[in-house]
Write a protein that holds these residues in place. Sequence first.
Motif, mmCIF file in Angstrom:
data_model
loop_
_atom_site.group_PDB
_atom_site.id
_atom_site.type_symbol
_atom_site.label_atom_id
_atom_site.label_comp_id
_atom_site.label_asym_id
_atom_site.label_seq_id
_atom_site.Cartn_x
_atom_site.Cartn_y
_atom_site.Cartn_z
ATOM 1 N N LEU A 46 0.824 -1.211 0.000
ATOM 2 C CA LEU A 46 0.000 0.000 0.000
ATOM 3 C C LEU A 46 0.857 1.258 0.000
ATOM 4 C CD1 LEU A 46 -2.798 1.200 -0.051
ATOM 5 C CD2 LEU A 46 -2.897 0.946 2.432
ATOM 6 N N ASP A 47 1.956 1.247 0.735
ATOM 7 C CA ASP A 47 2.854 2.404 0.726
ATOM 8 C C ASP A 47 3.358 2.696 -0.692
ATOM 9 O OD1 ASP A 47 2.593 2.866 3.431
ATOM 10 O OD2 ASP A 47 4.466 1.855 3.971
ATOM 11 N N ASN A 48 3.580 1.643 -1.469
ATOM 12 C CA ASN A 48 4.083 1.834 -2.830
ATOM 13 C C ASN A 48 3.010 2.251 -3.822
ATOM 14 O OD1 ASN A 48 6.774 1.288 -2.263
ATOM 15 N ND2 ASN A 48 6.519 -0.896 -2.576
ATOM 16 N N ILE A 49 1.746 1.893 -3.570
ATOM 17 C CA ILE A 49 0.682 2.186 -4.552
ATOM 18 C C ILE A 49 -0.300 3.245 -4.074
ATOM 19 C CG2 ILE A 49 0.823 -0.104 -5.589
ATOM 20 C CD1 ILE A 49 -1.848 -0.754 -4.069
ATOM 21 N N ARG A 50 -0.062 3.835 -2.931
ATOM 22 C CA ARG A 50 -1.022 4.782 -2.338
ATOM 23 C C ARG A 50 -1.287 5.980 -3.236
ATOM 24 N NH1 ARG A 50 0.899 5.003 2.179
ATOM 25 N NH2 ARG A 50 -0.702 3.880 3.296
ATOM 26 N N THR A 51 -0.236 6.617 -3.732
ATOM 27 C CA THR A 51 -0.456 7.851 -4.497
ATOM 28 C C THR A 51 -1.026 7.530 -5.879
ATOM 29 O OG1 THR A 51 1.746 7.924 -5.495
ATOM 30 C CG2 THR A 51 1.491 8.985 -3.337
ATOM 31 N N PRO A 52 -1.991 8.338 -6.307
ATOM 32 C CA PRO A 52 -2.559 8.114 -7.638
ATOM 33 C C PRO A 52 -1.501 8.148 -8.743
ATOM 34 C CG PRO A 52 -3.938 9.618 -6.397
ATOM 35 C CD PRO A 52 -2.683 9.411 -5.590
ATOM 36 N N GLU A 53 -0.472 8.974 -8.575
ATOM 37 C CA GLU A 53 0.572 9.070 -9.600
ATOM 38 C C GLU A 53 1.308 7.737 -9.762
ATOM 39 O OE1 GLU A 53 4.570 11.641 -10.696
ATOM 40 O OE2 GLU A 53 3.650 11.891 -8.729
ATOM 41 N N VAL A 54 1.731 7.134 -8.658
ATOM 42 C CA VAL A 54 2.439 5.845 -8.731
ATOM 43 C C VAL A 54 1.500 4.767 -9.252
ATOM 44 C CG1 VAL A 54 3.552 4.019 -7.386
ATOM 45 C CG2 VAL A 54 4.160 6.400 -6.972
ATOM 46 N N TRP A 55 0.253 4.784 -8.801
ATOM 47 C CA TRP A 55 -0.707 3.763 -9.239
ATOM 48 C C TRP A 55 -0.937 3.867 -10.747
ATOM 49 C CZ3 TRP A 55 -2.034 -0.761 -8.166
ATOM 50 C CH2 TRP A 55 -3.228 -1.331 -8.601
ATOM 51 N N THR A 56 -1.115 5.090 -11.246
ATOM 52 C CA THR A 56 -1.327 5.291 -12.677
ATOM 53 C C THR A 56 -0.105 4.839 -13.472
ATOM 54 O OG1 THR A 56 -2.848 7.108 -12.249
ATOM 55 C CG2 THR A 56 -1.854 7.026 -14.441
ATOM 56 N N LYS A 57 1.088 5.183 -13.003
ATOM 57 C CA LYS A 57 2.316 4.771 -13.697
ATOM 58 C C LYS A 57 2.488 3.259 -13.654
ATOM 59 C CE LYS A 57 5.093 8.946 -13.255
ATOM 60 N NZ LYS A 57 6.327 9.541 -12.723
ATOM 61 N N THR A 58 2.126 2.643 -12.543
ATOM 62 C CA THR A 58 2.231 1.188 -12.425
ATOM 63 C C THR A 58 1.331 0.517 -13.465
ATOM 64 O OG1 THR A 58 2.743 1.309 -10.066
ATOM 65 C CG2 THR A 58 1.895 -0.788 -10.887
ATOM 66 N N LYS A 59 0.090 0.964 -13.538
ATOM 67 C CA LYS A 59 -0.833 0.368 -14.507
ATOM 68 C C LYS A 59 -0.386 0.647 -15.942
ATOM 69 C CE LYS A 59 -4.770 2.007 -13.043
ATOM 70 N NZ LYS A 59 -6.219 2.197 -12.846
ATOM 71 N N ALA A 60 0.140 1.840 -16.203
ATOM 72 C CA ALA A 60 0.610 2.171 -17.550
ATOM 73 C C ALA A 60 1.818 1.319 -17.924
ATOM 74 C CB ALA A 60 0.954 3.651 -17.633
ATOM 75 N N THR A 61 2.700 1.064 -16.970
ATOM 76 C CA THR A 61 3.883 0.241 -17.231
ATOM 77 C C THR A 61 3.481 -1.190 -17.561
ATOM 78 O OG1 THR A 61 5.251 1.601 -15.790
ATOM 79 C CG2 THR A 61 6.053 -0.622 -16.246
ATOM 80 N N GLY A 116 0.517 -2.029 -18.634
ATOM 81 C CA GLY A 116 -0.176 -1.838 -19.906
ATOM 82 C C GLY A 116 -1.146 -2.926 -20.294
ATOM 83 N N GLU A 117 -0.980 -3.449 -21.483
ATOM 84 C CA GLU A 117 -1.897 -4.421 -22.055
ATOM 85 C C GLU A 117 -1.972 -5.715 -21.245
ATOM 86 O OE1 GLU A 117 -4.054 -4.047 -24.645
ATOM 87 O OE2 GLU A 117 -3.401 -1.959 -24.573
ATOM 88 N N GLN A 118 -0.965 -5.989 -20.476
ATOM 89 C CA GLN A 118 -0.952 -7.206 -19.669
ATOM 90 C C GLN A 118 -1.730 -7.033 -18.365
ATOM 91 O OE1 GLN A 118 0.293 -9.993 -20.978
ATOM 92 N NE2 GLN A 118 0.697 -8.703 -22.755
ATOM 93 N N LEU A 119 -2.356 -5.881 -18.192
ATOM 94 C CA LEU A 119 -3.026 -5.531 -16.939
ATOM 95 C C LEU A 119 -3.903 -6.647 -16.393
ATOM 96 C CD1 LEU A 119 -3.610 -3.297 -14.858
ATOM 97 C CD2 LEU A 119 -5.474 -2.556 -16.317
#
Length: 122
Positions: A79-94, A96-99
């Motif tokens: 949760l500490d790593n994914i809490r901020t919307p910015e990190v969460w958005t970048k994580t999902k974008a990274t 990508g299609e494999q989501l």
Amino acid sequence: MKRDHDLLRAILLRVEEAGPGPLSESELAIDGFDKTMIGYHVQLLDDAGFVQARFLDLQQRPVPVFTVLRLTSTGHDYLDNIRTPEVWTKTKATIGEQLRSASIEVFAKVAAEIAKAQMGLA
């Protein structure tokens, strides 16, 4: 039922927000998701070791009856790593299609790398 990583994150945030003490399924209402979906995802988080939860009569009820006891240390770390919307958005974008096929462990590793990079540690 398909795993929804956004719902996993929402559950972790809600459990943290609730503070110490157990959280029942009725207290874990999340807009846009029914109790069956939430219960299934709590089971996934429990399986992954991110929360400790108790489930009652899983075989006898169509909707899981559960209590989330607490976030684990591993759950807090994720949760500490994914809490901020910015990190969460970048994580999902990274990812990508494999989501839809990426494991929670992959999400955790990618989010940790993004968080490290933001702190200048990568």
